[in-house]
Motif scaffolding. Structure first.
Motif, PDB file in Angstrom:
ATOM      1  N   VAL A  25      14.930  27.439  -5.390  1.00 17.76           N
ATOM      2  CA  VAL A  25      13.846  27.555  -6.361  1.00 17.76           C
ATOM      3  C   VAL A  25      14.248  26.781  -7.616  1.00 17.76           C
ATOM      4  CG1 VAL A  25      12.470  29.144  -7.757  1.00 17.76           C
ATOM      5  CG2 VAL A  25      13.282  29.854  -5.506  1.00 17.76           C
ATOM      6  N   ASN A  26      13.442  25.792  -7.986  1.00 16.21           N
ATOM      7  CA  ASN A  26      13.658  25.050  -9.229  1.00 16.21           C
ATOM      8  C   ASN A  26      12.688  25.564 -10.283  1.00 16.21           C
ATOM      9  OD1 ASN A  26      15.622  23.215  -8.147  1.00 16.21           O
ATOM     10  ND2 ASN A  26      13.945  22.265  -7.047  1.00 16.21           N
ATOM     11  N   TYR A  27      13.138  25.623 -11.536  1.00 23.41           N
ATOM     12  CA  TYR A  27      12.290  26.140 -12.608  1.00 23.41           C
ATOM     13  C   TYR A  27      12.729  25.580 -13.953  1.00 23.41           C
ATOM     14  CZ  TYR A  27      16.243  29.357 -13.034  1.00 23.41           C
ATOM     15  OH  TYR A  27      17.504  29.879 -13.163  1.00 23.41           O
ATOM     16  N   THR A  28      11.889  25.798 -14.958  1.00 28.00           N
ATOM     17  CA  THR A  28      12.195  25.406 -16.329  1.00 28.00           C
ATOM     18  C   THR A  28      12.647  26.650 -17.089  1.00 28.00           C
ATOM     19  OG1 THR A  28      10.498  23.696 -16.223  1.00 28.00           O
ATOM     20  CG2 THR A  28      11.286  24.318 -18.412  1.00 28.00           C
ATOM     21  N   THR A  29      13.767  26.562 -17.784  1.00 25.53           N
ATOM     22  CA  THR A  29      14.309  27.699 -18.525  1.00 25.53           C
ATOM     23  C   THR A  29      13.582  27.870 -19.861  1.00 25.53           C
ATOM     24  OG1 THR A  29      15.984  26.366 -19.626  1.00 25.53           O
ATOM     25  CG2 THR A  29      16.578  27.331 -17.484  1.00 25.53           C
ATOM     26  N   TYR A  30      13.907  28.950 -20.556  1.00 29.03           N
ATOM     27  CA  TYR A  30      13.258  29.251 -21.832  1.00 29.03           C
ATOM     28  C   TYR A  30      13.494  28.157 -22.877  1.00 29.03           C
ATOM     29  CZ  TYR A  30      17.820  30.479 -23.696  1.00 29.03           C
ATOM     30  OH  TYR A  30      19.123  30.424 -24.117  1.00 29.03           O
ATOM     31  N   ASP A  31      14.592  27.394 -22.747  1.00 30.84           N
ATOM     32  CA  ASP A  31      14.881  26.340 -23.716  1.00 30.84           C
ATOM     33  C   ASP A  31      14.532  24.948 -23.158  1.00 30.84           C
ATOM     34  OD1 ASP A  31      16.896  26.334 -21.857  1.00 30.84           O
ATOM     35  OD2 ASP A  31      18.524  26.164 -23.302  1.00 30.84           O
ATOM     36  N   ILE A  32      13.578  24.884 -22.273  1.00 29.92           N
ATOM     37  CA  ILE A  32      13.002  23.658 -21.714  1.00 29.92           C
ATOM     38  C   ILE A  32      14.044  22.819 -20.949  1.00 29.92           C
ATOM     39  CG2 ILE A  32      11.387  21.762 -22.170  1.00 29.92           C
ATOM     40  CD1 ILE A  32      10.336  24.362 -23.198  1.00 29.92           C
ATOM     41  N   GLN A  33      14.971  23.471 -20.297  1.00 27.27           N
ATOM     42  CA  GLN A  33      15.937  22.790 -19.441  1.00 27.27           C
ATOM     43  C   GLN A  33      15.569  23.065 -17.986  1.00 27.27           C
ATOM     44  OE1 GLN A  33      18.537  20.884 -20.775  1.00 27.27           O
ATOM     45  NE2 GLN A  33      17.411  21.301 -22.653  1.00 27.27           N
ATOM     46  N   ARG A  34      15.948  22.150 -17.102  1.00 22.93           N
ATOM     47  CA  ARG A  34      15.730  22.374 -15.676  1.00 22.93           C
ATOM     48  C   ARG A  34      16.882  23.173 -15.103  1.00 22.93           C
ATOM     49  NH1 ARG A  34      14.059  17.005 -12.615  1.00 22.93           N
ATOM     50  NH2 ARG A  34      14.693  15.845 -14.426  1.00 22.93           N
ATOM     51  N   ASP A  35      16.550  24.102 -14.218  1.00 18.62           N
ATOM     52  CA  ASP A  35      17.579  24.900 -13.572  1.00 18.62           C
ATOM     53  C   ASP A  35      17.076  25.279 -12.180  1.00 18.62           C
ATOM     54  OD1 ASP A  35      19.950  26.232 -13.200  1.00 18.62           O
ATOM     55  OD2 ASP A  35      19.707  27.598 -14.881  1.00 18.62           O
ATOM     56  N   GLY A  36      17.908  25.939 -11.418  1.00 13.52           N
ATOM     57  CA  GLY A  36      17.513  26.335 -10.081  1.00 13.52           C
ATOM     58  C   GLY A  36      18.380  27.455  -9.566  1.00 13.52           C
ATOM     59  N   ASP A  37      17.869  28.153  -8.589  1.00 12.92           N
ATOM     60  CA  ASP A  37      18.595  29.228  -7.927  1.00 12.92           C
ATOM     61  C   ASP A  37      18.429  29.073  -6.419  1.00 12.92           C
ATOM     62  OD1 ASP A  37      19.683  30.809 -10.043  1.00 12.92           O
ATOM     63  OD2 ASP A  37      17.675  31.547 -10.470  1.00 12.92           O
ATOM     64  N   THR A  38      19.388  29.598  -5.693  1.00 15.17           N
ATOM     65  CA  THR A  38      19.316  29.618  -4.244  1.00 15.17           C
ATOM     66  C   THR A  38      19.287  31.065  -3.785  1.00 15.17           C
ATOM     67  OG1 THR A  38      20.498  27.531  -4.071  1.00 15.17           O
ATOM     68  CG2 THR A  38      20.442  28.897  -2.106  1.00 15.17           C
ATOM     69  N   ILE A  39      18.315  31.390  -2.954  1.00 18.66           N
ATOM     70  CA  ILE A  39      18.213  32.729  -2.386  1.00 18.66           C
ATOM     71  C   ILE A  39      18.792  32.667  -0.976  1.00 18.66           C
ATOM     72  CG2 ILE A  39      16.649  34.564  -1.645  1.00 18.66           C
ATOM     73  CD1 ILE A  39      14.674  33.432  -3.783  1.00 18.66           C
ATOM     74  N   ASN A  40      19.764  33.522  -0.718  1.00 17.86           N
ATOM     75  CA  ASN A  40      20.416  33.581   0.589  1.00 17.86           C
ATOM     76  C   ASN A  40      20.445  35.046   1.031  1.00 17.86           C
ATOM     77  OD1 ASN A  40      22.223  33.768   2.733  1.00 17.86           O
ATOM     78  ND2 ASN A  40      23.471  32.075   1.980  1.00 17.86           N
ATOM     79  N   PRO A  41      19.673  35.426   2.040  1.00 19.03           N
ATOM     80  CA  PRO A  41      19.627  36.821   2.469  1.00 19.03           C
ATOM     81  C   PRO A  41      20.971  37.372   2.961  1.00 19.03           C
ATOM     82  CG  PRO A  41      17.837  35.577   3.478  1.00 19.03           C
ATOM     83  CD  PRO A  41      18.732  34.598   2.798  1.00 19.03           C
ATOM     84  N   GLN A  42      21.886  36.499   3.339  1.00 18.81           N
ATOM     85  CA  GLN A  42      23.185  36.949   3.845  1.00 18.81           C
ATOM     86  C   GLN A  42      24.165  37.305   2.738  1.00 18.81           C
ATOM     87  OE1 GLN A  42      23.688  37.429   7.190  1.00 18.81           O
ATOM     88  NE2 GLN A  42      21.519  36.932   7.278  1.00 18.81           N
ATOM     89  N   THR A  43      24.047  36.650   1.575  1.00 22.90           N
ATOM     90  CA  THR A  43      25.034  36.868   0.514  1.00 22.90           C
ATOM     91  C   THR A  43      24.460  37.524  -0.732  1.00 22.90           C
ATOM     92  OG1 THR A  43      24.690  34.619  -0.293  1.00 22.90           O
ATOM     93  CG2 THR A  43      26.495  34.957   1.266  1.00 22.90           C
ATOM     94  N   TYR A  44      23.313  37.068  -1.218  1.00 23.07           N
ATOM     95  CA  TYR A  44      22.687  37.611  -2.424  1.00 23.07           C
ATOM     96  C   TYR A  44      21.195  37.820  -2.170  1.00 23.07           C
ATOM     97  CZ  TYR A  44      27.004  36.061  -4.577  1.00 23.07           C
ATOM     98  OH  TYR A  44      28.323  35.874  -4.875  1.00 23.07           O
ATOM     99  N   PRO A  45      20.821  38.903  -1.474  1.00 25.04           N
ATOM    100  CA  PRO A  45      19.422  39.062  -1.059  1.00 25.04           C
ATOM    101  C   PRO A  45      18.504  39.677  -2.115  1.00 25.04           C
ATOM    102  CG  PRO A  45      20.722  40.840  -0.170  1.00 25.04           C
ATOM    103  CD  PRO A  45      21.682  39.915  -0.884  1.00 25.04           C
ATOM    104  N   ASP A  46      19.052  40.184  -3.216  1.00 23.99           N
ATOM    105  CA  ASP A  46      18.227  40.881  -4.201  1.00 23.99           C
ATOM    106  C   ASP A  46      17.606  39.910  -5.195  1.00 23.99           C
ATOM    107  OD1 ASP A  46      18.885  43.345  -3.045  1.00 23.99           O
ATOM    108  OD2 ASP A  46      20.749  43.412  -4.180  1.00 23.99           O
ATOM    109  N   ILE A  47      16.297  40.090  -5.444  1.00 26.00           N
ATOM    110  CA  ILE A  47      15.580  39.231  -6.384  1.00 26.00           C
ATOM    111  C   ILE A  47      14.730  40.098  -7.306  1.00 26.00           C
ATOM    112  CG2 ILE A  47      15.483  37.282  -4.778  1.00 26.00           C
ATOM    113  CD1 ILE A  47      12.483  38.010  -4.350  1.00 26.00           C
ATOM    114  N   MET A  48      14.276  39.500  -8.400  1.00 27.55           N
ATOM    115  CA  MET A  48      13.292  40.151  -9.254  1.00 27.55           C
ATOM    116  C   MET A  48      12.296  39.103  -9.714  1.00 27.55           C
ATOM    117  SD  MET A  48      15.276  41.139 -12.716  1.00 27.55           S
ATOM    118  CE  MET A  48      15.107  40.138 -14.153  1.00 27.55           C
ATOM    119  N   VAL A  49      11.033  39.516  -9.820  1.00 26.13           N
ATOM    120  CA  VAL A  49       9.951  38.636 -10.241  1.00 26.13           C
ATOM    121  C   VAL A  49       9.142  39.338 -11.314  1.00 26.13           C
ATOM    122  CG1 VAL A  49       9.781  37.392  -8.045  1.00 26.13           C
ATOM    123  CG2 VAL A  49       8.411  39.446  -8.399  1.00 26.13           C
TER     124      VAL A  49
END
Length: 74
Positions: A25-49
């Motif tokens: 998942v790519n997104y823009t941060t609060y300070d207008i920078q580009r960032d991203g996260d990787t969701i992997n159900p095997q290692t870090y399956p918890d998310i919040m929206v």
């Protein structure tokens, strides 16, 4: 034009479903920078929206656990 029944129906082309190990998942941060996260159900399956709920007593976020990542041509 789509009917209500069309909107409530998902048609998977070729009856094929593809499974993936990660979701990027790519997104823009609060300070207008580009960032991203990787969701992997095997290692870090918890998310919040952010929750769409409004008003008194509404929760600001929804929490979930990803159990699988899939895509299909619809």
């Amino acid at each position: 034009e789509l009917t209500n029944q069309d909107r409530d129906t998902v048609r998977i082309l070729g009856e094929r479903l593809y499974r993936h190990k990660t979701f990027r998942v790519n997104y823009t941060t609060y300070d207008i920078q580009r960032d991203g996260d990787t969701i992997n159900p095997q290692t870090y399956p918890d998310i919040m929206v952010k929750s769409p709920e409004m008003g008194a007593g509404a929760q600001p976020y929804w929490y979930a656990r990803v159990i699988g990542i899939f895509h299909a041509m619809v």
